[in-house]
Write a protein that holds these residues in place. Structure first.
Motif, PDB file in Angstrom:
ATOM      1  N   ARG A  76       0.864  -1.181   0.000  1.00  0.00           N
ATOM      2  CA  ARG A  76       0.000   0.000   0.000  1.00  0.00           C
ATOM      3  C   ARG A  76       0.898   1.227   0.000  1.00  0.00           C
ATOM      4  O   ARG A  76       1.741   1.376   0.892  1.00  0.00           O
ATOM      5  N   VAL A  77       0.732   2.096  -0.992  1.00  0.00           N
ATOM      6  CA  VAL A  77       1.575   3.282  -1.110  1.00  0.00           C
ATOM      7  C   VAL A  77       0.741   4.509  -1.441  1.00  0.00           C
ATOM      8  O   VAL A  77      -0.354   4.412  -2.015  1.00  0.00           O
ATOM      9  N   PHE A  78       1.287   5.657  -1.076  1.00  0.00           N
ATOM     10  CA  PHE A  78       0.719   6.956  -1.406  1.00  0.00           C
ATOM     11  C   PHE A  78       1.682   7.599  -2.386  1.00  0.00           C
ATOM     12  O   PHE A  78       2.878   7.702  -2.108  1.00  0.00           O
ATOM     13  N   VAL A  79       1.177   8.000  -3.552  1.00  0.00           N
ATOM     14  CA  VAL A  79       2.019   8.567  -4.610  1.00  0.00           C
ATOM     15  C   VAL A  79       1.561   9.995  -4.892  1.00  0.00           C
ATOM     16  O   VAL A  79       0.368  10.241  -5.052  1.00  0.00           O
ATOM     17  N   GLU A  80       2.520  10.922  -4.947  1.00  0.00           N
ATOM     18  CA  GLU A  80       2.250  12.291  -5.366  1.00  0.00           C
ATOM     19  C   GLU A  80       3.032  12.553  -6.645  1.00  0.00           C
ATOM     20  O   GLU A  80       4.161  12.107  -6.786  1.00  0.00           O
ATOM     21  N   GLY A  81       2.420  13.286  -7.554  1.00  0.00           N
ATOM     22  CA  GLY A  81       3.109  13.593  -8.793  1.00  0.00           C
ATOM     23  C   GLY A  81       2.237  14.407  -9.714  1.00  0.00           C
ATOM     24  O   GLY A  81       1.367  15.157  -9.273  1.00  0.00           O
ATOM     25  N   LYS A  82       2.478  14.228 -11.026  1.00  0.00           N
ATOM     26  CA  LYS A  82       1.706  14.964 -12.026  1.00  0.00           C
ATOM     27  C   LYS A  82       1.270  14.006 -13.131  1.00  0.00           C
ATOM     28  O   LYS A  82       1.870  12.960 -13.338  1.00  0.00           O
ATOM     29  N   VAL A  83       0.215  14.398 -13.849  1.00  0.00           N
ATOM     30  CA  VAL A  83      -0.296  13.597 -14.955  1.00  0.00           C
ATOM     31  C   VAL A  83       0.467  13.967 -16.219  1.00  0.00           C
ATOM     32  O   VAL A  83       0.720  15.149 -16.476  1.00  0.00           O
ATOM     33  N   ASP A  84       0.836  12.947 -16.998  1.00  0.00           N
ATOM     34  CA  ASP A  84       1.511  13.166 -18.273  1.00  0.00           C
ATOM     35  C   ASP A  84       0.784  12.367 -19.345  1.00  0.00           C
ATOM     36  O   ASP A  84       0.513  11.174 -19.170  1.00  0.00           O
ATOM     37  N   TYR A  85       0.433  13.036 -20.436  1.00  0.00           N
ATOM     38  CA  TYR A  85      -0.229  12.383 -21.563  1.00  0.00           C
ATOM     39  C   TYR A  85       0.775  12.273 -22.700  1.00  0.00           C
ATOM     40  O   TYR A  85       1.454  13.237 -23.018  1.00  0.00           O
ATOM     41  N   GLY A  86       0.855  11.099 -23.284  1.00  0.00           N
ATOM     42  CA  GLY A  86       1.807  10.922 -24.371  1.00  0.00           C
ATOM     43  C   GLY A  86       1.296   9.936 -25.399  1.00  0.00           C
ATOM     44  O   GLY A  86       0.229   9.347 -25.252  1.00  0.00           O
ATOM     45  N   GLU A  87       2.076   9.778 -26.454  1.00  0.00           N
ATOM     46  CA  GLU A  87       1.770   8.835 -27.518  1.00  0.00           C
ATOM     47  C   GLU A  87       2.987   7.965 -27.782  1.00  0.00           C
ATOM     48  O   GLU A  87       4.114   8.378 -27.544  1.00  0.00           O
ATOM     49  N   TYR A  88       2.725   6.761 -28.262  1.00  0.00           N
ATOM     50  CA  TYR A  88       3.811   5.871 -28.660  1.00  0.00           C
ATOM     51  C   TYR A  88       3.313   4.981 -29.791  1.00  0.00           C
ATOM     52  O   TYR A  88       2.111   4.876 -30.035  1.00  0.00           O
ATOM     53  N   MET A  89       4.247   4.364 -30.479  1.00  0.00           N
ATOM     54  CA  MET A  89       3.908   3.426 -31.548  1.00  0.00           C
ATOM     55  C   MET A  89       4.047   2.011 -30.995  1.00  0.00           C
ATOM     56  O   MET A  89       5.103   1.662 -30.448  1.00  0.00           O
ATOM     57  N   ASP A  90       2.993   1.212 -31.107  1.00  0.00           N
ATOM     58  CA  ASP A  90       3.085  -0.160 -30.617  1.00  0.00           C
ATOM     59  C   ASP A  90       3.843  -1.031 -31.619  1.00  0.00           C
ATOM     60  O   ASP A  90       4.293  -0.548 -32.661  1.00  0.00           O
ATOM     61  N   LYS A  91       3.976  -2.326 -31.298  1.00  0.00           N
ATOM     62  CA  LYS A  91       4.784  -3.204 -32.158  1.00  0.00           C
ATOM     63  C   LYS A  91       4.165  -3.428 -33.537  1.00  0.00           C
ATOM     64  O   LYS A  91       4.843  -3.851 -34.456  1.00  0.00           O
ATOM     65  N   ASN A  92       2.860  -3.105 -33.682  1.00  0.00           N
ATOM     66  CA  ASN A  92       2.200  -3.207 -34.990  1.00  0.00           C
ATOM     67  C   ASN A  92       2.187  -1.874 -35.715  1.00  0.00           C
ATOM     68  O   ASN A  92       1.462  -1.700 -36.683  1.00  0.00           O
ATOM     69  N   ASN A  93       2.992  -0.932 -35.202  1.00  0.00           N
ATOM     70  CA  ASN A  93       3.123   0.403 -35.793  1.00  0.00           C
ATOM     71  C   ASN A  93       1.810   1.203 -35.754  1.00  0.00           C
ATOM     72  O   ASN A  93       1.518   1.987 -36.653  1.00  0.00           O
ATOM     73  N   VAL A  94       1.030   0.970 -34.693  1.00  0.00           N
ATOM     74  CA  VAL A  94      -0.213   1.705 -34.471  1.00  0.00           C
ATOM     75  C   VAL A  94       0.033   2.734 -33.373  1.00  0.00           C
ATOM     76  O   VAL A  94       0.607   2.405 -32.334  1.00  0.00           O
ATOM     77  N   ARG A  95      -0.390   3.964 -33.623  1.00  0.00           N
ATOM     78  CA  ARG A  95      -0.205   5.026 -32.629  1.00  0.00           C
ATOM     79  C   ARG A  95      -1.173   4.817 -31.465  1.00  0.00           C
ATOM     80  O   ARG A  95      -2.373   4.666 -31.654  1.00  0.00           O
ATOM     81  N   ARG A  96      -0.632   4.804 -30.246  1.00  0.00           N
ATOM     82  CA  ARG A  96      -1.425   4.597 -29.032  1.00  0.00           C
ATOM     83  C   ARG A  96      -1.243   5.791 -28.103  1.00  0.00           C
ATOM     84  O   ARG A  96      -0.207   6.446 -28.119  1.00  0.00           O
ATOM     85  N   GLN A  97      -2.261   6.025 -27.290  1.00  0.00           N
ATOM     86  CA  GLN A  97      -2.175   7.086 -26.291  1.00  0.00           C
ATOM     87  C   GLN A  97      -1.896   6.453 -24.934  1.00  0.00           C
ATOM     88  O   GLN A  97      -2.373   5.352 -24.642  1.00  0.00           O
TER      89      GLN A  97
END
Length: 119
Positions: free
Chosen positions: A78-99
């Motif tokens: 059980r942990v408490f995490v503080e931080g910020k939200v980051d939105y990004g994109e990447y290409m999966d192994k089938n070369n499909v853009r994912r969020q």
């Protein structure tokens, strides 16, 4: 202001990844639960209890914290995490853009002892 606070349980032991030329990162998943009673106000106490589990991807880049997280964060803890939200994109192994949505942690508080492994 981009600020997130999460209290939950770790889904799997962390992994450390490093892309060539970039700083290493420790990554783990965190489950948070939300519970509520269904029904109208008069029967609020009698309503059915519903629960929703949300999974979060936690990334730790900060030196020191990154190494502590990799070494001491364990599945089920059980942990408490503080931080910020980051939105990004990447290409999966089938070369499909994912969020991808990631929580970039800058503080982790350990709230439970490590889970003892069963023999």
């Amino acid at each position: 202001m981009n600020r997130v606070q999460l209290l939950g349980r770790v889904g799997q032991d962390p992994v450390m990844r490093q892309v060539e030329g970039k700083n290493p990162v420790t990554i783990f998943s965190l489950a948070t639960n939300e519970m509520w009673r269904s029904g109208d106000n008069e029967t609020y106490q009698m309503g059915d209890v519903s629960q929703k589990t949300t999974w979060h991807r936690i990334s730790v880049f900060r030196p020191g914290l990154r190494d502590v997280a990799y070494q001491y964060v364990k599945k089920g803890a059980r942990v408490f995490v503080e931080g910020k939200v980051d939105y990004g994109e990447y290409m999966d192994k089938n070369n499909v853009r994912r969020q991808a949505t990631t929580i970039i942690a800058d503080n982790i508080i350990f709230l439970s002892d490590q889970i003892k492994e069963k023999a």
